[in-house]
Design a protein around this motif. Sequence first.
Motif, PDB file in Angstrom:
ATOM      1  N   GLY A   1      54.557   2.442  32.744  1.00  0.00           N
ATOM      2  CA  GLY A   1      55.213   3.045  33.903  1.00  0.00           C
ATOM      3  C   GLY A   1      56.064   4.257  33.606  1.00  0.00           C
ATOM      4  N   ALA A   2      56.259   4.593  32.320  1.00  0.00           N
ATOM      5  CA  ALA A   2      57.098   5.731  31.955  1.00  0.00           C
ATOM      6  C   ALA A   2      56.288   7.029  31.983  1.00  0.00           C
ATOM      7  N   ALA A   3      56.985   8.136  32.100  1.00  0.00           N
ATOM      8  CA  ALA A   3      56.349   9.444  32.026  1.00  0.00           C
ATOM      9  C   ALA A   3      56.261   9.885  30.572  1.00  0.00           C
ATOM     10  N   VAL A   4      55.372  10.834  30.311  1.00  0.00           N
ATOM     11  CA  VAL A   4      55.185  11.365  28.962  1.00  0.00           C
ATOM     12  C   VAL A   4      55.414  12.869  28.986  1.00  0.00           C
ATOM     13  N   ARG A   5      56.216  13.362  28.047  1.00  0.00           N
ATOM     14  CA  ARG A   5      56.376  14.805  27.834  1.00  0.00           C
ATOM     15  C   ARG A   5      55.674  15.139  26.523  1.00  0.00           C
ATOM     16  N   LEU A   6      54.541  15.801  26.603  1.00  0.00           N
ATOM     17  CA  LEU A   6      53.794  16.156  25.405  1.00  0.00           C
ATOM     18  C   LEU A   6      54.315  17.469  24.833  1.00  0.00           C
ATOM     19  N   ILE A   7      54.461  17.515  23.513  1.00  0.00           N
ATOM     20  CA  ILE A   7      54.872  18.740  22.833  1.00  0.00           C
ATOM     21  C   ILE A   7      53.808  19.104  21.808  1.00  0.00           C
ATOM     22  N   GLY A   8      53.583  20.385  21.627  1.00  0.00           N
ATOM     23  CA  GLY A   8      52.546  20.831  20.724  1.00  0.00           C
ATOM     24  C   GLY A   8      52.958  20.812  19.270  1.00  0.00           C
ATOM     25  N   ASP A   9      54.257  20.899  19.016  1.00  0.00           N
ATOM     26  CA  ASP A   9      54.753  20.998  17.644  1.00  0.00           C
ATOM     27  C   ASP A   9      56.258  20.801  17.705  1.00  0.00           C
ATOM     28  N   GLY A  10      56.880  20.635  16.544  1.00  0.00           N
ATOM     29  CA  GLY A  10      58.337  20.619  16.493  1.00  0.00           C
ATOM     30  C   GLY A  10      58.963  19.296  16.858  1.00  0.00           C
ATOM     31  N   ASP A  11      58.704  18.248  16.040  1.00  0.00           N
ATOM     32  CA  ASP A  11      59.251  16.955  16.435  1.00  0.00           C
ATOM     33  C   ASP A  11      60.699  16.740  16.014  1.00  0.00           C
ATOM     34  N   VAL A  12      61.298  17.630  15.231  1.00  0.00           N
ATOM     35  CA  VAL A  12      62.748  17.559  15.036  1.00  0.00           C
ATOM     36  C   VAL A  12      63.441  17.862  16.363  1.00  0.00           C
ATOM     37  N   ALA A  13      62.981  18.916  17.026  1.00  0.00           N
ATOM     38  CA  ALA A  13      63.524  19.232  18.348  1.00  0.00           C
ATOM     39  C   ALA A  13      63.273  18.096  19.316  1.00  0.00           C
ATOM     40  N   GLY A  14      62.086  17.478  19.224  1.00  0.00           N
ATOM     41  CA  GLY A  14      61.769  16.368  20.113  1.00  0.00           C
ATOM     42  C   GLY A  14      62.746  15.223  19.980  1.00  0.00           C
ATOM     43  N   VAL A  15      63.110  14.884  18.742  1.00  0.00           N
ATOM     44  CA  VAL A  15      64.080  13.806  18.522  1.00  0.00           C
ATOM     45  C   VAL A  15      65.468  14.219  19.000  1.00  0.00           C
ATOM     46  N   ILE A  16      65.876  15.429  18.693  1.00  0.00           N
ATOM     47  CA  ILE A  16      67.202  15.894  19.108  1.00  0.00           C
ATOM     48  C   ILE A  16      67.330  15.874  20.630  1.00  0.00           C
ATOM     49  N   HIS A  17      66.233  16.110  21.334  1.00  0.00           N
ATOM     50  CA  HIS A  17      66.264  16.115  22.795  1.00  0.00           C
ATOM     51  C   HIS A  17      66.707  14.775  23.375  1.00  0.00           C
ATOM     52  N   THR A  18      66.514  13.687  22.631  1.00  0.00           N
ATOM     53  CA  THR A  18      66.943  12.373  23.135  1.00  0.00           C
ATOM     54  C   THR A  18      68.462  12.246  23.195  1.00  0.00           C
ATOM     55  N   THR A  19      69.173  13.126  22.501  1.00  0.00           N
ATOM     56  CA  THR A  19      70.636  13.016  22.464  1.00  0.00           C
ATOM     57  C   THR A  19      71.295  13.505  23.746  1.00  0.00           C
ATOM     58  N   ASP A  20      70.540  14.213  24.574  1.00  0.00           N
ATOM     59  CA  ASP A  20      71.096  14.732  25.829  1.00  0.00           C
ATOM     60  C   ASP A  20      70.041  14.649  26.932  1.00  0.00           C
ATOM     61  N   PRO A  21      69.669  13.425  27.339  1.00  0.00           N
ATOM     62  CA  PRO A  21      68.580  13.266  28.301  1.00  0.00           C
ATOM     63  C   PRO A  21      68.843  13.900  29.657  1.00  0.00           C
ATOM     64  N   GLU A  22      70.106  14.002  30.047  1.00  0.00           N
ATOM     65  CA  GLU A  22      70.400  14.634  31.336  1.00  0.00           C
ATOM     66  C   GLU A  22      70.020  16.109  31.323  1.00  0.00           C
ATOM     67  N   GLU A  23      70.156  16.740  30.166  1.00  0.00           N
ATOM     68  CA  GLU A  23      69.833  18.166  30.044  1.00  0.00           C
ATOM     69  C   GLU A  23      68.347  18.386  29.744  1.00  0.00           C
ATOM     70  N   THR A  24      67.781  17.536  28.864  1.00  0.00           N
ATOM     71  CA  THR A  24      66.411  17.754  28.389  1.00  0.00           C
ATOM     72  C   THR A  24      65.365  16.958  29.153  1.00  0.00           C
ATOM     73  N   GLY A  25      65.784  15.868  29.803  1.00  0.00           N
ATOM     74  CA  GLY A  25      64.833  15.007  30.491  1.00  0.00           C
ATOM     75  C   GLY A  25      64.072  14.079  29.566  1.00  0.00           C
ATOM     76  N   ILE A  26      64.493  13.967  28.302  1.00  0.00           N
ATOM     77  CA  ILE A  26      63.827  13.128  27.311  1.00  0.00           C
ATOM     78  C   ILE A  26      64.712  11.919  26.997  1.00  0.00           C
TER      79      ILE A  26
END
Length: 327
Positions: A189-214
């Motif tokens: 039931g969750a949404a998926v945000r696919l990224i082409g590259d850069g999974d350090v940024a992907g992990v950091i995005h979890t620290t501010d879900p209100e801003e990043t949506g992750i």
Amino acid sequence: MIQAIGDQDDNLSRILSLELARVTEQAAIAAARLRGRGDEKAADQAAVDAMRSALNQIAIDGTVVVGEGERDEAPMLYIGEKVGLGGLKVDIALDPLEGTTVCAKNLPNSLAVVAMAENGSLLQAPDVYMEKIAIGPGYPKGIVDLAASPEANLSALAEAKGVKITDLTACILDRPRHAQLIAAVREAGAAVRLIGDGDVAGVIHTTDPEETGIDIYMGIGGAPEGVLAAAALRCTGGQMQGRLQLNTIDKRMRAERMGVGDPDKIYTTEEMASGDVAFAATGVTDGNLLDGVRFYQGRVTTHTLLMRSFSKTIREIRAHHHLGDDV
């Protein structure tokens, strides 16, 4: 000059942690000169050269424990390389250009990244893949677990956040190997945000879900990026688990040479990055958290995130560099 904090002689100094910003700034500027030109290797090499030069101007006795590859594979900034002018012994994890393809195509979220920690504090692992799961700060420990199913992890996170699974978004690298994971997340039931590259940024995005949506990061990416991401989460209070993908005899032997005893071990954030950790990331291209390098007549601007686990301080630094002043 470099000085220790009060009585904390074994800790990174405030000034030393600030030096990291200059390291990532120089690498980001060098890479940004080649963004959008379709040449991943040239952009990466420019970032490597700039970062190595900047690290060698700092008063540290640094050892690269997470780098561009193992010695026979990387001419510079390889695992085990020594950097610095001499001084405090530190471990260094780095990715001079995180998201080489992203930079070459001038897409979002390419970064220059460095983490520095007390000697012996960063996980030294071969340049292999790592399975990862990560969430931001503010939750009880053990909310997510690599041993659990995607649905179980999403359910636990939703309960901890006080929301429905349908309110969650998972960040996953867009790779064929993740087809089953993506299907499982969507089926839950969750949404998926696919990224082409850069999974350090992907992990950091979890620290501010209100801003990043992750809300959560899931999937398999590089082990070096995993250690860098763990260093960032140590500074913010987030949670992460990682498991090396040692699926060949060669990979297991390489891991054993680096001190990895259990090939199936699930590492926690603290096991990947312990002690006093400083982390810096400078945007090369524009992204959710950081703006990319901007070139103007006679000057350059950079946007850097600088964090430290000892103080839990998070700084955003917008710097103006005059052309000709070592940029």
